[in-house]
Design an enzyme around this catalytic site. Structure first.
Site, short mmCIF file in Angstrom:
data_model
loop_
_atom_site.label_atom_id
_atom_site.label_comp_id
_atom_site.label_asym_id
_atom_site.label_seq_id
_atom_site.Cartn_x
_atom_site.Cartn_y
_atom_site.Cartn_z
N PHE A 15 -2.94 -3.29 1.51
CA PHE A 15 -2.96 -1.92 1.94
C PHE A 15 -3.98 -1.11 1.50
CE2 PHE A 15 -0.70 2.12 0.49
CZ PHE A 15 -1.16 2.90 1.57
N THR A 40 -1.35 -13.51 0.70
CA THR A 40 -0.06 -13.75 0.66
C THR A 40 0.73 -13.05 1.96
OG1 THR A 40 0.40 -11.48 -0.50
CG2 THR A 40 -0.19 -13.64 -1.84
N PHE A 85 -7.19 -5.19 -7.58
CA PHE A 85 -6.02 -4.73 -6.71
C PHE A 85 -4.87 -5.70 -6.65
CE2 PHE A 85 -9.33 -2.05 -4.78
CZ PHE A 85 -8.85 -0.63 -4.81
N THR A 129 -0.51 1.60 -12.08
CA THR A 129 0.50 2.31 -11.50
C THR A 129 1.35 3.16 -12.37
OG1 THR A 129 2.74 2.35 -10.09
CG2 THR A 129 2.05 0.31 -11.68
N TYR A 154 8.53 -5.88 -11.67
CA TYR A 154 7.26 -5.42 -11.20
C TYR A 154 6.65 -4.56 -12.19
CZ TYR A 154 3.77 -2.33 -8.84
OH TYR A 154 2.69 -1.55 -8.58
N LYS A 158 3.09 -5.25 -14.63
CA LYS A 158 1.94 -4.16 -14.52
C LYS A 158 1.76 -3.92 -15.74
CE LYS A 158 -0.21 -2.98 -11.05
NZ LYS A 158 -1.59 -3.62 -10.58
N ASN A 184 1.12 5.56 -2.69
CA ASN A 184 0.23 5.79 -1.62
C ASN A 184 0.98 5.85 -0.40
OD1 ASN A 184 -3.10 4.65 -2.79
ND2 ASN A 184 -1.46 5.16 -4.34
N PRO A 209 17.16 2.88 6.55
CA PRO A 209 17.97 2.60 5.21
C PRO A 209 17.44 3.45 4.15
CG PRO A 209 16.65 0.97 5.46
CD PRO A 209 16.35 1.63 6.65
N ASN A 253 13.28 11.25 -1.21
CA ASN A 253 13.13 10.10 -0.12
C ASN A 253 13.62 10.72 0.97
OD1 ASN A 253 11.92 8.54 -2.11
ND2 ASN A 253 13.76 7.48 -2.61
N GLY A 279 18.36 -0.33 -11.28
CA GLY A 279 17.28 0.18 -12.11
C GLY A 279 16.36 1.12 -11.23
P1 NAD Z 1 -0.32 -4.77 -1.24
O1 NAD Z 1 0.86 -5.67 -1.68
O2 NAD Z 1 -0.44 -4.11 0.04
O3 NAD Z 1 -1.65 -5.71 -1.37
C1 NAD Z 1 -1.76 -6.76 -2.52
C2 NAD Z 1 -2.84 -7.84 -1.90
O4 NAD Z 1 -3.19 -8.69 -3.02
C3 NAD Z 1 -2.66 -8.80 -0.56
O5 NAD Z 1 -3.71 -8.77 -0.05
C4 NAD Z 1 -2.29 -9.95 -1.21
O6 NAD Z 1 -2.67 -11.13 -0.14
C5 NAD Z 1 -3.20 -10.09 -2.37
N1 NAD Z 1 -2.78 -10.92 -3.67
C6 NAD Z 1 -1.54 -10.98 -4.13
N2 NAD Z 1 -1.47 -11.96 -4.94
C7 NAD Z 1 -2.68 -12.31 -4.90
C8 NAD Z 1 -3.35 -13.36 -5.75
N3 NAD Z 1 -2.77 -14.10 -6.65
N4 NAD Z 1 -4.58 -13.65 -5.79
C9 NAD Z 1 -5.26 -13.07 -4.91
N5 NAD Z 1 -4.76 -12.03 -4.23
C10 NAD Z 1 -3.40 -11.87 -4.30
O7 NAD Z 1 -0.42 -3.83 -2.55
P2 NAD Z 1 -0.93 -2.52 -2.46
O8 NAD Z 1 0.03 -1.34 -2.34
O9 NAD Z 1 -2.36 -2.46 -1.48
O10 NAD Z 1 -1.36 -2.31 -3.88
C11 NAD Z 1 -2.77 -2.79 -4.55
C12 NAD Z 1 -2.65 -2.42 -6.14
O11 NAD Z 1 -2.42 -1.20 -6.28
C13 NAD Z 1 -1.49 -3.39 -6.67
O12 NAD Z 1 -2.27 -3.58 -7.98
C14 NAD Z 1 -0.43 -2.46 -7.14
O13 NAD Z 1 0.20 -2.63 -8.44
C15 NAD Z 1 -1.20 -0.89 -7.18
N6 NAD Z 1 -0.75 0.30 -6.95
C16 NAD Z 1 -0.11 0.44 -5.60
C17 NAD Z 1 0.28 1.86 -5.47
C18 NAD Z 1 1.24 1.89 -4.00
O14 NAD Z 1 1.73 2.96 -3.82
N7 NAD Z 1 1.27 1.09 -2.95
C19 NAD Z 1 0.37 2.99 -6.27
C20 NAD Z 1 -0.20 2.60 -7.48
C21 NAD Z 1 -0.73 1.24 -7.88
O1 DAU Z 2 4.41 4.67 -8.02
C1 DAU Z 2 3.63 3.58 -7.51
C2 DAU Z 2 4.43 2.45 -6.75
O2 DAU Z 2 4.95 2.93 -5.59
C3 DAU Z 2 3.53 1.20 -6.65
O3 DAU Z 2 3.19 0.87 -7.91
C4 DAU Z 2 4.20 0.11 -5.86
O4 DAU Z 2 3.41 -1.13 -5.74
C5 DAU Z 2 4.59 0.45 -4.56
O5 DAU Z 2 5.48 -0.26 -3.97
C6 DAU Z 2 5.81 2.05 -4.88
O6 DAU Z 2 6.76 1.68 -5.36
P1 DAU Z 2 8.22 2.44 -4.97
O7 DAU Z 2 9.11 1.53 -5.57
O8 DAU Z 2 8.21 3.83 -5.32
O9 DAU Z 2 7.80 2.28 -3.35
P2 DAU Z 2 9.03 1.79 -2.26
O10 DAU Z 2 8.07 2.28 -0.92
O11 DAU Z 2 9.42 0.71 -2.33
O12 DAU Z 2 10.21 3.18 -2.21
C7 DAU Z 2 9.83 4.55 -2.40
C8 DAU Z 2 11.22 5.19 -2.52
O13 DAU Z 2 11.92 5.01 -1.47
C9 DAU Z 2 11.98 4.61 -3.70
O14 DAU Z 2 12.76 5.67 -4.47
C10 DAU Z 2 13.03 3.48 -3.21
C11 DAU Z 2 13.16 4.15 -1.55
N1 DAU Z 2 13.35 3.43 -0.75
C12 DAU Z 2 12.68 2.30 -0.34
C13 DAU Z 2 12.72 1.45 0.74
C14 DAU Z 2 11.88 0.21 1.07
C15 DAU Z 2 14.44 3.69 0.22
O15 DAU Z 2 15.16 4.55 -0.07
N2 DAU Z 2 14.73 2.53 1.31
C16 DAU Z 2 14.10 1.69 1.54
O16 DAU Z 2 13.97 0.79 2.38
#
Ligand code: NAD
Ligand code: DAU
Length: 340
Positions: A15, A40, A85, A129, A154, A158, A184, A209, A253, A279
């Site tokens: 993403f 993945t 990333f 994160t 997770y 990190k 994000n 959900p 949420n 948790g």
């Molecule tokens: P994502 O799960 O959408 O993408 C992860 C990518 O990493 C995928 O393309 C996957 O194929 C690749 N990957 C996984 N394992 C791998 C490996 N062993 N070698 C090479 N590639 C591999 O994740 P995202 O939401 O885009 O998050 C990206 C980064 O940002 C992560 O490090 C996450 O911890 C961090 N982050 C995410 C958020 C969020 O809200 N999504 C917020 C803060 C930080």
């Molecule tokens: O804060 C940064 C993090 O945000 C990143 O480091 C993670 O990679 C990213 O996955 C995200 O983690 P969260 O656990 O906050 O995101 P998620 O979208 O899984 O959940 C957001 C909130 O919504 C959390 O309070 C759990 C709730 N939730 C989530 C899902 C998937 C629900 O209530 N229902 C759901 O089905």
């Protein structure tokens, strides 16, 4: 024109990584981008299909924890910056099965750091994160000096990676920066995370959900604002520093889901309160005054604009998420990459 750079982006098919590559290609057309991704379940080649013939972009399928693969890239290319990333990123999956989170998020980061040390790469940027800080009560913000108190496997993986980055800067003197961003949302987010799951379910008239009572709070940032922050940090950030990135946008949420239903035009009766996540962190909120004061960055996209743009993207790109939900996209990867 900005001086030419070669950037190794890991996890670029996910993403945020794919949004970052699109952003960088648009802003710095003379930069070379190498994308190392294991593909993945959430790595999606569709996210970058426009770049297939772009001469300054190349894709390498591989695992960041595979030291031979990583060394091979550094031997073939002069890399100026690594932006890491790549990660297992979903909290619920880490609760089900933490093992892979340790291998990719900790060991994988260490393998990249080792490559950076051996090949004297000028800068390593670790994408971390806010979850490493744990959970807030009803007031206060996370700062860069808040103690690390991760609560999920997770988040712990990190945090461990962040500490390994710190150790490599202190022990071996590598140049590295850690960024910690809040939640994000935006285009290309895998439909297991709250916002894209709720948008796609709402569009399919499926139940939405919500864990617990829906009062947990996240600090939402539009993904392009995150990419802009990374651009500023990789060009002007100070080696050895940590930068918080946040959206100044706290929402429960339940509020987020109600907003989505309103935009999609579906009734709140689709909401289904579910058992809570073990948790479950109560509240995240970032103090990003360091980044704002030192590097003049702040988020630009309001939640109201960003969520409308995001819903519109999911409406306009139904094929993208339907292929994911049916698993069809995985069959495509198998055909393309299964025997590599
Ligand atoms: P994502 O799960 O959408 O993408 C992860 C990518 O990493 C995928 O393309 C996957 O194929 C690749 N990957 C996984 N394992 C791998 C490996 N062993 N070698 C090479 N590639 C591999 O994740 P995202 O939401 O885009 O998050 C990206 C980064 O940002 C992560 O490090 C996450 O911890 C961090 N982050 C995410 C958020 C969020 O809200 N999504 C917020 C803060 C930080
Ligand atoms: O804060 C940064 C993090 O945000 C990143 O480091 C993670 O990679 C990213 O996955 C995200 O983690 P969260 O656990 O906050 O995101 P998620 O979208 O899984 O959940 C957001 C909130 O919504 C959390 O309070 C759990 C709730 N939730 C989530 C899902 C998937 C629900 O209530 N229902 C759901 O089905």
């Amino acid at each position: 024109m900005a001086e030419e750079k070669t950037i190794l982006v890991t996890g670029g098919c996910g993403f945020i990584g794919s949004n970052f590559i699109h952003y960088m290609v648009g802003k710095y057309p003379n930069y070379r981008i190498i994308n190392l991704d294991k593909l993945t379940y959430c790595g999606n080649l569709d996210n970058l299909c426009e770049l297939v013939d772009y001469p300054h972009y190349s894709f390498v399928k591989g695992d960041i924890a595979d030291s031979e693969k990583v060394r091979g890239i550094f031997q073939d290319e002069r890399v100026d910056v690594i932006v890491n990333f790549a990660a297992e990123s979903h909290v619920d999956r880490s609760i089900e099965d933490p093992d892979l989170f340790l291998r990719t998020n900790i060991l994988g980061t260490q393998v990249l750091l080792e490559g950076a040390r051996e090949m004297e790469i000028p800068l390593f940027v670790q994408i971390s994160t806010d979850e490493v800080y744990g959970s807030l009560g009803s007031s206060g913000l996370f700062t860069e000096t808040t103690p690390l108190r991760p609560n999920s496997p997770y988040a712990a993986s990190k945090a461990a990676a962040d500490l390994m980055v710190r150790a490599y800067t202190k022990t071996y003197g590598i140049d590295a920066i850690i960024t910690r961003c809040s939640n994000n949302y935006g285009p290309y987010q895998f439909p297991e995370k709250l916002i894209p799951l709720m948008i796609s379910n709402a569009m399919e008239d499926k139940e939405l959900p919500i864990y617990g009572d829906g009062s947990n709070v996240r600090d939402w940032i539009y993904v392009e604002d995150h990419c802009r922050a990374l651009d500023v940090i990789l060009h002007h950030g100070v080696s050895g520093e940590i930068y918080n990135i946040g959206g100044a946008c706290e929402r429960t949420n339940l509020d987020v889901v109600k907003t989505i239903l309103e935009i999609v035009g579906n009734p709140e009766s689709l909401i289904q309160f579910d058992k809570d996540r073990p948790g479950h962190d109560r509240r995240y909120a970032m103090d990003f005054s360091k980044l704002q004061g030192e590097l003049d960055w702040q988020p630009k996209v309001t939640f109201e604009e960003g969520i409308k743009q995001t819903v519109t993207w999911y409406i306009d790109n139904q094929d993208w998420w339907q292929r994911i939900k049916t698993g069809e996209y995985m069959e495509y990867y198998e055909r393309m990459y299964g025997n590599r």
